[in-house]
Motif scaffolding. Structure first.
Motif, PDB file in Angstrom:
ATOM      1  N   ALA A 349     -46.918  47.967  48.177  1.00 36.13           N
ATOM      2  CA  ALA A 349     -47.373  48.532  46.907  1.00 36.13           C
ATOM      3  C   ALA A 349     -46.999  50.005  46.851  1.00 36.13           C
ATOM      4  O   ALA A 349     -47.499  50.807  47.624  1.00 36.13           O
ATOM      5  N   ASP A 350     -46.064  50.328  45.987  1.00 33.08           N
ATOM      6  CA  ASP A 350     -45.805  51.715  45.617  1.00 33.08           C
ATOM      7  C   ASP A 350     -46.330  51.911  44.199  1.00 33.08           C
ATOM      8  O   ASP A 350     -46.712  50.947  43.530  1.00 33.08           O
ATOM      9  N   GLU A 351     -46.356  53.148  43.735  1.00 32.03           N
ATOM     10  CA  GLU A 351     -46.893  53.424  42.409  1.00 32.03           C
ATOM     11  C   GLU A 351     -46.112  52.641  41.350  1.00 32.03           C
ATOM     12  O   GLU A 351     -44.921  52.857  41.143  1.00 32.03           O
ATOM     13  N   GLY A 352     -46.802  51.669  40.710  1.00 27.81           N
ATOM     14  CA  GLY A 352     -46.176  50.884  39.662  1.00 27.81           C
ATOM     15  C   GLY A 352     -45.390  49.680  40.127  1.00 27.81           C
ATOM     16  O   GLY A 352     -44.792  48.978  39.304  1.00 27.81           O
ATOM     17  N   PHE A 353     -45.365  49.413  41.432  1.00 28.86           N
ATOM     18  CA  PHE A 353     -44.608  48.287  41.985  1.00 28.86           C
ATOM     19  C   PHE A 353     -45.464  47.513  42.991  1.00 28.86           C
ATOM     20  O   PHE A 353     -46.222  48.110  43.763  1.00 28.86           O
ATOM     21  N   LEU A 354     -45.308  46.192  43.002  1.00 25.14           N
ATOM     22  CA  LEU A 354     -45.910  45.352  44.041  1.00 25.14           C
ATOM     23  C   LEU A 354     -44.877  44.330  44.482  1.00 25.14           C
ATOM     24  O   LEU A 354     -44.117  43.790  43.656  1.00 25.14           O
ATOM     25  N   ALA A 355     -44.855  44.059  45.779  1.00 22.12           N
ATOM     26  CA  ALA A 355     -43.877  43.127  46.342  1.00 22.12           C
ATOM     27  C   ALA A 355     -44.531  42.318  47.445  1.00 22.12           C
ATOM     28  O   ALA A 355     -45.524  42.737  48.042  1.00 22.12           O
ATOM     29  N   ASP A 356     -43.951  41.150  47.721  1.00 27.71           N
ATOM     30  CA  ASP A 356     -44.538  40.259  48.717  1.00 27.71           C
ATOM     31  C   ASP A 356     -43.456  39.315  49.233  1.00 27.71           C
ATOM     32  O   ASP A 356     -42.540  38.940  48.489  1.00 27.71           O
ATOM     33  N   PHE A 357     -43.555  38.949  50.499  1.00 27.13           N
ATOM     34  CA  PHE A 357     -42.688  37.888  51.004  1.00 27.13           C
ATOM     35  C   PHE A 357     -43.375  37.121  52.116  1.00 27.13           C
ATOM     36  O   PHE A 357     -44.225  37.652  52.832  1.00 27.13           O
ATOM     37  N   VAL A 358     -43.011  35.865  52.241  1.00 27.56           N
ATOM     38  CA  VAL A 358     -43.440  34.994  53.327  1.00 27.56           C
ATOM     39  C   VAL A 358     -42.213  34.251  53.818  1.00 27.56           C
ATOM     40  O   VAL A 358     -41.473  33.657  53.022  1.00 27.56           O
ATOM     41  N   GLY A 359     -41.967  34.285  55.127  1.00 31.79           N
ATOM     42  CA  GLY A 359     -40.888  33.514  55.713  1.00 31.79           C
ATOM     43  C   GLY A 359     -41.414  32.695  56.875  1.00 31.79           C
ATOM     44  O   GLY A 359     -42.374  33.097  57.544  1.00 31.79           O
ATOM     45  N   PHE A 360     -40.818  31.544  57.116  1.00 30.87           N
ATOM     46  CA  PHE A 360     -41.178  30.707  58.257  1.00 30.87           C
ATOM     47  C   PHE A 360     -40.086  30.835  59.319  1.00 30.87           C
ATOM     48  O   PHE A 360     -38.900  30.660  59.024  1.00 30.87           O
ATOM     49  N   ALA A 367     -40.311  32.672  50.519  1.00 29.75           N
ATOM     50  CA  ALA A 367     -40.325  33.131  49.128  1.00 29.75           C
ATOM     51  C   ALA A 367     -40.455  34.644  49.116  1.00 29.75           C
ATOM     52  O   ALA A 367     -41.187  35.226  49.932  1.00 29.75           O
ATOM     53  N   PHE A 368     -39.787  35.284  48.155  1.00 31.65           N
ATOM     54  CA  PHE A 368     -39.685  36.735  48.089  1.00 31.65           C
ATOM     55  C   PHE A 368     -39.850  37.130  46.627  1.00 31.65           C
ATOM     56  O   PHE A 368     -39.083  36.690  45.771  1.00 31.65           O
ATOM     57  N   VAL A 369     -40.882  37.929  46.350  1.00 37.03           N
ATOM     58  CA  VAL A 369     -41.235  38.257  44.966  1.00 37.03           C
ATOM     59  C   VAL A 369     -41.419  39.758  44.839  1.00 37.03           C
ATOM     60  O   VAL A 369     -42.110  40.374  45.658  1.00 37.03           O
ATOM     61  N   MET A 370     -40.827  40.347  43.802  1.00 33.85           N
ATOM     62  CA  MET A 370     -40.999  41.763  43.525  1.00 33.85           C
ATOM     63  C   MET A 370     -41.345  41.937  42.053  1.00 33.85           C
ATOM     64  O   MET A 370     -40.798  41.235  41.191  1.00 33.85           O
ATOM     65  N   THR A 371     -42.288  42.851  41.771  1.00 31.83           N
ATOM     66  CA  THR A 371     -42.731  43.084  40.405  1.00 31.83           C
ATOM     67  C   THR A 371     -42.746  44.583  40.116  1.00 31.83           C
ATOM     68  O   THR A 371     -42.868  45.409  41.025  1.00 31.83           O
ATOM     69  N   ASN A 372     -42.634  44.930  38.834  1.00 29.22           N
ATOM     70  CA  ASN A 372     -42.703  46.342  38.450  1.00 29.22           C
ATOM     71  C   ASN A 372     -43.981  46.624  37.668  1.00 29.22           C
ATOM     72  O   ASN A 372     -43.983  47.299  36.650  1.00 29.22           O
TER      73      ASN A 372
END
Length: 494
Positions: A349-360, A367-372
């Motif tokens: 989480a940076d200012e105005g951004f959230l991101a997440d990933f999970v790998g096996f 899955a890899f997800v980034m949002t603004n």
């Protein structure tokens, strides 16, 4: 503020675990993508209530998130990657798979790979006092460091006793401190000094400050600018062609870059913040690049590649480091599960951004997800849950909950204002309120959007949409004095 979700992240990994996944769908074309995009779901299924499903477009609107980028890997390859929405609210400039987002604390495990490359080469020692090789700054000695030392192993597994959870960054056009100024809390730094305030090795506590110390150690030892070091050791070898640690972002990269947004959907002043704490929060990247790195690590884990680190080094990174650590910190990565279901993960989480990933590590999935948008946290969980269901994951599927009734007085006792400790200089205001007989929790300036509070036992609650567990602290007289939302504590305001 980078790292602000870390306290609750492993709780969500555990909460989403499921012993049995639904059968994997047969087709691999657009139908699978369509089912994911129409199958977003909450982390919980409540007994007696209808099954809930949403479309991605519906949830982006619900959370005021203008843009989303997703990459999915299955069978050891990227099976699809897509961008949705726009780079900046009010524009028509669409997000695509090459649009860069700020990755927040996903910077940390990526950086850890660079550190471990130096360890592997004998240039750094995981268990040596970092002050032995720091030259431009030193960790101030005190009673806590007299016997136990701040080491790289402890820093990278958040077990070094160091302060400063995360960093808010610096608005465009404002002075940016040097790394030593950040570590000393000297102006123009906007965070407190990074210090050991408990015995190294005693407790696990997330520290972006510690990761910044490790960055300084790397630059002192290699004599290279940090972005160059990361490009040479990790980004380049892994094939992350749209990624950089450069801060501020070079003007040449700006055209295909997302702007950050508040939880109201308003553009961050200056589009995004600058993070001199590059190892902790400075990575610009794409979900496809993160997926490419994850595939490389899956190959490394299987002994099929050593482009970034070797198999023995990676297996050490994918091992929880502190015996008393219930939060699952390996070296750089959050670690969950074991055997063929071992997960390596991180959020940011940076200012105005959230991101997440999970790998096996062994399943060839992720899955890899980034949002603004600052409200992207719950949205990302809903996306990952849809991917998990479609691709037959053993975890991240909705958990069943059974509600219990609470009388009106018991609910009213919980209402009021709270101050959440999310890593910034001041507590984040939050509230619990009764509306038409229902209890709601909200933190307007934090990662928790308004959500209904439901009871599943005499002492525990959860948030309906996010699934975050909630408990209330009481004094000896039974008066409510605090709240804990998925590991994030807060005091009741007077």
């Amino acid at each position: 503020m980078t790292g602000r979700l870390s306290a609750l992240y492993l709780l969500l990994l555990a909460a989403c675990a499921s012993p049995k996944a639904p059968p994997q769908s047969a087709d691999n074309g657009t139908a699978r993508i369509d089912r994911v995009l129409a199958g977003l779901r909450p982390g919980l299924a409540i007994t007696g209530e209808p099954v809930v499903r949403w479309t991605l477009a519906e949830r982006m609107k619900h959370y005021n998130v203008p843009g989303v980028s997703i990459a999915v890997i299955d069978s050891g390859r990227i099976v699809w990657a897509k961008g949705f929405g726009v780079k900046e609210a009010g524009s028509t400039d669409s997000v695509n798979t090459e649009t860069r987002f700020q990755a927040g604390s996903i910077s940390k495990p990526t950086f850890a790979l660079g550190v471990m490359r130096l360890v592997q080469e004998g240039k750094l020692n995981l268990d040596e006092d970092v002050n032995a090789k720091l030259t431009s700054w030193k960790v101030p000695d005190n009673k806590f460091t007299a016997k136990e030392k701040v080491t790289l192993r402890r820093i990278l597994s958040h077990n070094a006793g160091l302060t400063v959870h995360g960093f808010p960054g610096y608005e465009a056009g404002t002075p940016v401190p040097t790394v030593p100024q950040v570590l000393n809390g000297e102006k123009p730094a906007n965070t407190a000094p990074v210090r050991a305030d408990t015995f190294p090795g005693a407790i696990t506590r997330y520290s972006g400050g510690g990761t910044t110390i490790a960055m300084l150690l790397v630059t002192d030892v290699t004599k290279k600018p940090f972005p160059d070091f990361m490009k040479e050791t990790v980004l380049g070898p892994a094939g992350m062609t749209h990624s950089t640690y450069e801060q501020p972002l070079p003007a040449a990269m700006a055209p295909n870059t997302a702007s950050g947004h508040s939880n109201k959907g308003e553009v961050v002043k200056g589009k995004y913040h600058t993070y001199p704490e590059m190892s902790a929060a400075g990575l610009w990247t794409t979900p496809s690049d993160l997926a490419t790195l994850a595939i490389e690590l899956q190959h490394t884990y299987a002994g099929q590649s050593d482009k970034v680190v070797n198999q023995a080094t990676l297996k050490q990174m994918f091992t929880v480091q502190a015996s008393k650590d219930s939060s699952g910190f390996g070296i750089g990565y959050f670690i969950n599960g074991s055997g063929p279901n071992l997960e390596f993960a991180h959020n940011g989480a940076d200012e105005g951004f959230l991101a997440d990933f999970v790998g096996f590590a062994e399943r060839g999935q992720g899955a890899f997800v980034m949002t603004n948008g600052d409200n992207g946290g719950q949205l990302m969980g809903e996306i990952v849950a849809a991917v998990a269901a479609e691709y037959g994951w053993p975890s991240h599927l909705p958990q069943q909950k059974t509600l219990i009734a609470k009388d009106a007085k018991a609910l009213a006792d919980l209402t009021g204002g709270y101050g959440l400790q999310l890593g910034g200089p001041k507590p984040v205001p939050a509230s619990v309120a009764l509306e038409n007989g229902k209890l709601f929790f909200e933190a307007k300036d934090g990662p928790f959007s308004k959500d209904e509070l439901l009871a599943d036992s005499d002492t525990t609650f959860f948030l309906r949409e996010s699934g975050y567990p909630v408990t209330f602290g009481r004094d000896k007289n039974g008066k409510v004095i605090g709240i804990n939302v998925a590991g994030v504590a807060g005091k009741r305001m007077k």
